[in-house]
Enzyme design. Structure first.
Site, short mmCIF file in Angstrom:
data_model
loop_
_atom_site.label_atom_id
_atom_site.label_comp_id
_atom_site.label_asym_id
_atom_site.label_seq_id
_atom_site.Cartn_x
_atom_site.Cartn_y
_atom_site.Cartn_z
N GLU A 1 -16.49 5.36 1.93
CA GLU A 1 -16.25 5.55 3.36
C GLU A 1 -14.99 6.37 3.58
O GLU A 1 -14.98 7.30 4.40
CB GLU A 1 -16.13 4.20 4.07
N ASN A 2 -13.92 6.05 2.85
CA ASN A 2 -12.68 6.82 2.98
C ASN A 2 -12.90 8.29 2.65
O ASN A 2 -12.43 9.18 3.38
CB ASN A 2 -11.60 6.25 2.07
N LYS B 1 -5.88 2.44 0.64
CA LYS B 1 -6.31 1.71 -0.54
C LYS B 1 -7.77 1.30 -0.37
O LYS B 1 -8.20 0.95 0.74
CB LYS B 1 -5.46 0.45 -0.73
N GLN C 1 7.19 9.48 1.99
CA GLN C 1 6.08 8.55 2.21
C GLN C 1 6.52 7.47 3.21
O GLN C 1 7.56 6.83 3.02
CB GLN C 1 5.68 7.92 0.88
N TYR D 1 4.29 -2.25 -7.74
CA TYR D 1 2.95 -2.74 -7.46
C TYR D 1 2.42 -3.54 -8.65
O TYR D 1 2.14 -2.99 -9.72
CB TYR D 1 2.00 -1.59 -7.15
N TRP E 1 -1.34 -0.21 -3.63
CA TRP E 1 -0.55 -1.41 -3.33
C TRP E 1 -1.48 -2.62 -3.25
O TRP E 1 -2.54 -2.56 -2.63
CB TRP E 1 0.20 -1.21 -2.01
N GLY F 1 -3.22 -0.28 9.01
CA GLY F 1 -2.32 -1.29 9.55
C GLY F 1 -2.39 -2.64 8.89
O GLY F 1 -2.44 -3.67 9.55
N ASN G 1 10.15 6.03 2.95
CA ASN G 1 10.79 5.24 4.00
C ASN G 1 12.14 5.82 4.43
O ASN G 1 13.07 5.09 4.76
CB ASN G 1 10.97 3.78 3.54
N HIS H 1 11.70 4.61 -3.80
CA HIS H 1 10.83 3.80 -2.95
C HIS H 1 11.45 3.51 -1.58
O HIS H 1 10.76 3.52 -0.57
CB HIS H 1 10.49 2.49 -3.67
#
Length: 273
Positions: free
Chosen positions: A241-242, A232, A156, A45, A13, A188, A134, A104
């Site tokens: 890092e992720n 992302k 999701q 997106y 996204w 967040g 959602n 979606h």
């Protein structure tokens, strides 16, 4: 979701909406090399540009090594429209099939029409599985009742340390019905690290593991079935890092510590997108 799908994936996204210097492609490829082969996108997106970006990033990588998910917009989710949208996504991605294709969010198109179209796409081999995004428990109950033979593979939803609404009821329901919960925006929308006592807890747990607070947060958000998370990362450094979160194994005491620092708030509900 198949057992081999990594619990930490790559979201897209807001990718392909600005820079065109190859940085995002390099980040996606670096993530795949580190095992983040679960890649999430949507026709929304970048109005399809994110799917085209992924096509560039996965060029030359065997399709069977990837797990690619996309989503249809509610206003396209009629029986014929879902098929057209899926075929456009496949062309943009440069692939013959999607591993999962999601609605979606709910819109005005009858849910029966969308679920029927998704099942037809599974039957035709254009998608391997179907899912939603959602959805709350009532939505899932309605959707499951409409399906003839193919189950809902995943739901999701928004899920980060400051927004743990899904832990109130949804995660348990999904676990009971073999539906993966895939959390998006795990940091967040940029509001990380959190302030106050929660940040100190993350710092302390991270120090024990030689990890970063971000890695600890991801490890918590994907701490066990049925949880997955799709952060992302627009740079190689961020995706590295992720990926490091896959090596962080939280014990029961640490999970309880983080749970207490970021409690599920009473009355939390699944937000509209």
């Amino acid at each position: 979701m198949p057992d081999e799908v990594p619990v930490i994936g790559q979201g897209t996204w807001q990718m392909a909406e600005g820079r065109r210097d190859g940085t995002e492609i390099a980040a996606l490829r670096a993530g795949i090399a580190r095992g983040l082969t679960h890649i999430d996108t949507a026709e929304m997106y970048g109005s399809g540009a994110a799917e085209e970006l992924i096509a560039q990033a996965i060029r030359g990588i065997p399709r069977g090594e990837l797990f690619i998910v996309s989503k249809v917009l509610p206003h396209n989710a009629g029986r014929a429209g879902t098929r057209r949208a899926c075929e456009k996504s496949l062309r943009r991605l440069g692939t013959d099939y999607l591993d999962v294709y999601l609605l979606h969010w709910r819109g005005s198109v009858p849910l029966a029409e969308t679920m029927g179209a998704l099942e037809e796409l599974v039957d035709d081999g254009k998608i391997r599985a179907l899912g939603v995004s959602n959805f709350d428990v009532a939505d899932l109950e309605e959707a499951r009742a409409l399906l003839r033979k193919h189950p809902i593979a995943c739901n999701q939803v928004l899920y980060h340390l400051g927004e743990r609404h899904v832990d109130a009821e949804l995660v348990g329901y999904c676990d009971d019905h073999d539906i993966a919960v895939v959390g998006y925006s795990p940091f967040g929308h940029g509001r990380f690290p959190p302030s106050g006592g929660g940040a100190r807890v993350l710092d302390a747990v991270a120090a024990r593991h030689g990890a970063t607070p971000r890695q600890v947060a991801l490890a918590f958000l994907a701490r066990g079935a049925p949880l997955f998370t799709i952060p992302k990362a627009s740079t190689v450094a961020h995706v590295e890092e992720n990926a490091g979160a896959l090596d962080v194994a939280l014990d029961a005491a640490e999970i309880a510590e983080i749970d207490a620092a970021f409690p599920v708030r009473a009355g939390d509900e699944l937000p509209a997108i």
